[in-house]
Design an enzyme around this catalytic site. Structure first.
Site, PDB file in Angstrom:
ATOM      1  N   CYS A   1       1.202   3.957  -0.816  1.00 17.91           N
ATOM      2  CA  CYS A   1       0.270   3.679  -1.923  1.00 17.91           C
ATOM      3  C   CYS A   1       0.677   2.461  -2.729  1.00 17.91           C
ATOM      4  O   CYS A   1       0.577   2.474  -3.954  1.00 17.91           O
ATOM      5  CB  CYS A   1       0.191   4.877  -2.869  1.00 17.91           C
ATOM      6  SG  CYS A   1      -1.221   5.909  -2.543  1.00 17.91           S
ATOM      7  N   ASN A   2       1.187   1.456  -2.073  1.00 14.90           N
ATOM      8  CA  ASN A   2       1.644   0.283  -2.813  1.00 14.90           C
ATOM      9  C   ASN A   2       1.349  -0.971  -1.986  1.00 14.90           C
ATOM     10  O   ASN A   2       2.245  -1.550  -1.372  1.00 14.90           O
ATOM     11  CB  ASN A   2       3.140   0.419  -3.104  1.00 14.90           C
ATOM     12  CG  ASN A   2       3.599  -0.550  -4.168  1.00 14.90           C
ATOM     13  OD1 ASN A   2       3.363  -1.756  -4.046  1.00 14.90           O
ATOM     14  ND2 ASN A   2       4.225  -0.050  -5.204  1.00 14.90           N
TER      15      ASN A   2
END
Ligand SMILES: *Cc1c(COP(=O)(O)O)cnc(C)c1O
Length: 815
Positions: free
Chosen positions: A394-395
């Site tokens: 998620c980055n």
């Protein structure tokens, strides 16, 4: 005694303290080693018991009325606000706290406020921001992704936050990256204020193992968002901590819900009066998650009892992560190649230097330096009871930067099937995710040591790693053959795209990458169009543009005025471009076998472009991502009888991955008909065979054939003037090596009169078909060129992970 030794004793003491209560407090860890604290911490037994005792002994009502039970909830919630603010050393005079579902909801609430201004706002976010911060850009009138240098330039006044900047500005960044644990300066918040921008600090990853200190309201971020489950494991709740002096901007939000208004009129008039007593009363829509809020009391209390303070947790986890970092960094294969490629900063033994959280992100390589898939790693780790997160985490910005993935590469990978959580995570030799080991308050030295031991046991190659075979070692007398040119045909039966000199082109089981990725489908019959019937397809020229991630398709023939001669479509496989199953009313019933698996484009302009040029109703289609169109893209190829009789067939059985039939045994080969034999993963022709053919044609005064009419992927030529390559010698080859790659010869390519279409003018001639029929006819079929497939390397080397060939590669024949 040295100070180092004293320090170690202290850490050991704390570690043994955690060990004393861990089994009792975290019984769920009996069969698990938990290394995902940056995701969620676990709830302790004492916390659950204390919460239950509170719930069972008090009557808590919904905090919306004057009843004693309701009032009790209200009062306890207010106490909890103070307690939470105190936990972060925030003075209630200066700060307010809004309870939200999670850190993401806190971000959205801030954005709602900023959206309240009609002029809009500008948004800058740090490159290591979590996806939840990145998504905020879609609400801003302009936005920019900033790295550390950009931030410094902006804060020192040499650059605007965003080009074309609005008056209202918001800058968001994580206190600690959830990807690799790197920590960013908390001082950015007040510096942002001094250049008239609001700051939004995402403290979610940071607070699980560090003391967030909001003691100085002057330097504190305007808005701080976090999730409590990352600190205490329970409750699933988040908070937005607002610096009161900066809060007014949030009260400009348009939405109101139950609980945030004093009075609302709907009948005949639309009017409402927002609550104003406090920031939180104007921002907390609907019923508060009051049981969750109340459980925070127990969470804070029990955490303090078990771990003493956040500073102790910080020291303990820093000590452990330094041990983990050192352990992983020291692992070597027998040839001394490092096993782990570490993507976090070295962990710091002293948490006072606050630049790295207790997280070690890394990837694994084998002895040849090839990547180990994250997906495979996670599976094995799970079996061995390690709970750990892998993948893109998620980055998106942090991932691209750490792994050097360019935007076009990510889009290409996306086109090839890469998704969050998908099975394949290595594309073109680059890994697209990472492994993240994150430590927390309840982690112990034993956890760290067993994880390092696990990596050592399963991933360190202790037996000698043999040097990779170099292409030269296989060269023989015939090594004066080389690759003269490489061509792909992105749209089946349309013009070729020549691979530029010097470019390493990836090869896949199904052929050169991007070859026959698309095709055109007849709307009436559902069948793929071919040049045999529609020669003008030769003038449809696709070009791959990786910089912009586009497929340009240009028509090089005459067009009626006003008709565009070029269209483009993204290389990325965006599902919204395609018709949904069942939408293809004209196609559904008649679709033939090769088309069922292709996705048809819905864009009218694209389909009109092709229909106009070819004067037939047709649609563009694309084979599904991940090579699943393999068996329909390429039909079967066989050793032909003329080759068998000449003793050419001693071919080994192919790799099981290809849906091609293995070369036939003698008998079978005679019986079986050849299907669609102009296709296989790779089609090669030989320059000297072509020259021999053209000499024959010249004798009758016919039109010489250009190499392009054979629509080969690979043209093999001689690298010197001695003409080492004998005409038609390829008929007798069993396998060849091109550069570092091996290919299996699958038989000669059967030809039809499509080879009579001039690829530049679309004119049809008798040649080279007629001469081939005279010189290359076997059992009434004519042949020119060779089918081939790639033989994957037995050892996973770096080259094997991304096999490539390029123009100029040396070719050696293995017979
Ligand atoms: C976990 C995390 C988030 C998301 O938190 P949610 O609770 O899922 O909203 C955002 N940013 C960072 C840095 C995180 O670690």
């Amino acid at each position: 005694m040295t100070s180092q030794a004293v320090k170690l004793d202290e850490e050991d003491f704390y570690n043994s303290l955690v060990e004393t209560f861990r089994d009792a407090e975290y019984p769920m860890l009996k069969d698990a080693i938990y290394l995902d604290h940056a995701g969620t911490t676990l709830q302790s037994k004492s916390l659950m018991e204390q919460f239950m005792a509170d719930m069972m002994s008090n009557l808590y009502g919904n905090p919306h009325s004057g009843s004693p039970s309701s009032q009790l909830s209200t009062n306890r919630i207010e106490d909890t606000r103070s307690k939470v603010l105190q936990f972060f050393n925030a003075d209630p005079e200066d700060f307010d706290i809004v309870f939200v579902a999670n850190a993401t909801a806190g971000i959205k609430l801030v954005l709602e406020g900023f959206q309240g201004r009609d002029e809009g706002f500008s948004y800058g976010y740090h490159v290591s921001a979590h996806t939840s911060l990145v998504g905020a850009r879609e609400l801003a009138s302009s936005s920019r992704c900033l790295n550390n240098i950009d931030v410094e330039h902006w804060l020192s006044g040499t650059e605007p936050l965003v080009d074309d900047c609005q008056d209202l500005k918001l800058f968001a960044y994580p206190a600690q990256s959830n990807l690799n644990g790197s920590r960013l300066p908390l001082s950015w918040a007040s510096r942002a204020r001094s250049v008239n921008a609001y700051s939004l600090l995402d403290a979610s990853a940071f607070v699980s193992t560090a003391q967030l200190d909001l003691g100085d309201a002057k330097t504190a971020p305007d808005f701080t968002t976090l999730s409590f489950y990352k600190i205490f494991g329970f409750p699933d709740l988040g908070a937005l901590i607002i610096r009161k002096d900066s809060g007014a901007v949030l009260q400009e939000r348009k939405y109101f819900g139950g609980g945030t208004v004093e009075l609302v009129l709907c009948v005949k008039e639309s009017w409402h009066s927002p609550k104003t007593q406090s920031l939180h009363s104007s921002l907390e829509d609907g019923t508060l998650p009051f049981h969750s809020i109340l459980s925070l009391n127990a969470a804070i209390e029990v955490h303090g009892k078990l771990y003493t303070s956040m500073d102790k947790v910080a020291r303990h986890t820093a000590f452990l992560s330094e041990r983990l970092y050192r352990g992983l960094a020291s692992l070597r294969h027998s040839n001394s190649v490092p096993v782990c490629v570490i993507l976090s900063n070295p962990s710091q033994p002293s948490p006072s230097v606050n630049e790295q959280g207790p997280v070690v992100a890394f990837n694994l390589r084998n002895g040849y330096g090839a990547w180990i898939s994250n997906v495979e790693f996670e599976r094995l780790a799970a079996v061995q009871k390690f709970h750990i997160r892998t993948g893109g985490l998620c980055n998106p910005g942090g991932l691209a930067t750490s792994l050097n993935l360019e935007a076009w590469e990510m889009k290409r990978n996306f086109s090839a099937g890469l998704r969050c959580g998908s099975e394949t995570d290595i594309y073109a030799g680059k890994i697209t995710g990472m492994i993240r080991a994150s430590l927390g308050a309840m982690s112990t030295k034993a956890d760290v040591d067993s994880f390092i031991a696990f990596i050592r046991e399963f991933y360190v190659e202790t037996s000698p790693v043999h040097p990779t075979p170099s292409p030269q070692s296989h060269s023989d007398v015939q090594s004066t053959i080389k690759v003269e040119s490489l061509t792909i045909y992105p749209i089946k039966s349309c013009g070729g795209f020549e691979i530029p000199i010097g470019v390493q082109w990836e090869i896949r089981p199904e052929g050169l990458v991007w070859d026959r990725e698309w095709c055109l489908i007849h709307q009436g019959t559902g069948q793929a169009l071919s040049q045999k019937r529609y020669p003008r397809m030769a003038l449809i020229r696709p070009t791959l543009d990786f910089q912009d991630g586009l497929l340009h398709i240009r028509y090089q023939g005459p067009l009626s005025p006003g008709v565009s001669d070029e269209i483009t479509t993204p290389l990325s496989f965006n599902p919204s471009l395609f018709r949904k199953p069942g939408e293809d009313r004209t196609l559904s019933s008649q679709v033939c076998e090769d088309i069922i698996v292709a996705h048809t484009y819905s864009a009218k302009n694209i389909n009109k472009f092709f229909s106009k040029i070819l004067d037939v109703p047709c649609v563009l289609a694309r084979f599904p991502a991940g090579g699943s169109g393999l068996n329909t893209r390429h039909a079967k190829a066989h050793m032909q009888n003329h080759q068998i009789s000449r003793g050419g067939l001693n071919a080994a059985v192919l790799s099981g991955e290809l849906p091609l039939t293995p070369p036939d045994s003698d008998n079978e080969g005679r019986k079986r008909p050849i299907l669609l034999s102009n296709e296989s993963p790779f089609l090669a022709i030989s320059r000297s065979s072509l020259e021999a053919l053209n000499q024959e044609i010249a004798r009758t005064g016919g039109k010489q054939a250009a190499a392009s009419v054979f629509r080969a992927n690979i043209v093999l030529g001689s690298s010197n003037s001695n003409n080492a390559l004998k005409p038609y010698s390829e008929d007798d080859w069993a396998s060849i090596r091109i550069g570092a790659q091996r290919f299996q010869m699958l038989g000669s390519c059967r030809r039809c009169h499509m080879i009579c279409v001039d690829q530049d003018t679309t004119e049809k001639d008798r040649e080279p078909f007629v001469t081939l029929a005279k010189t290359r006819r076997f059992e009434s079929k004519i042949f020119f060129g060779s089918h081939m497939c790639h033989i994957p390397s037995q050892v996973t080397t770096m080259e094997a992970q991304c096999p490539t060939i390029r123009v100029g590669d040396i070719v050696s024949v293995e017979s």
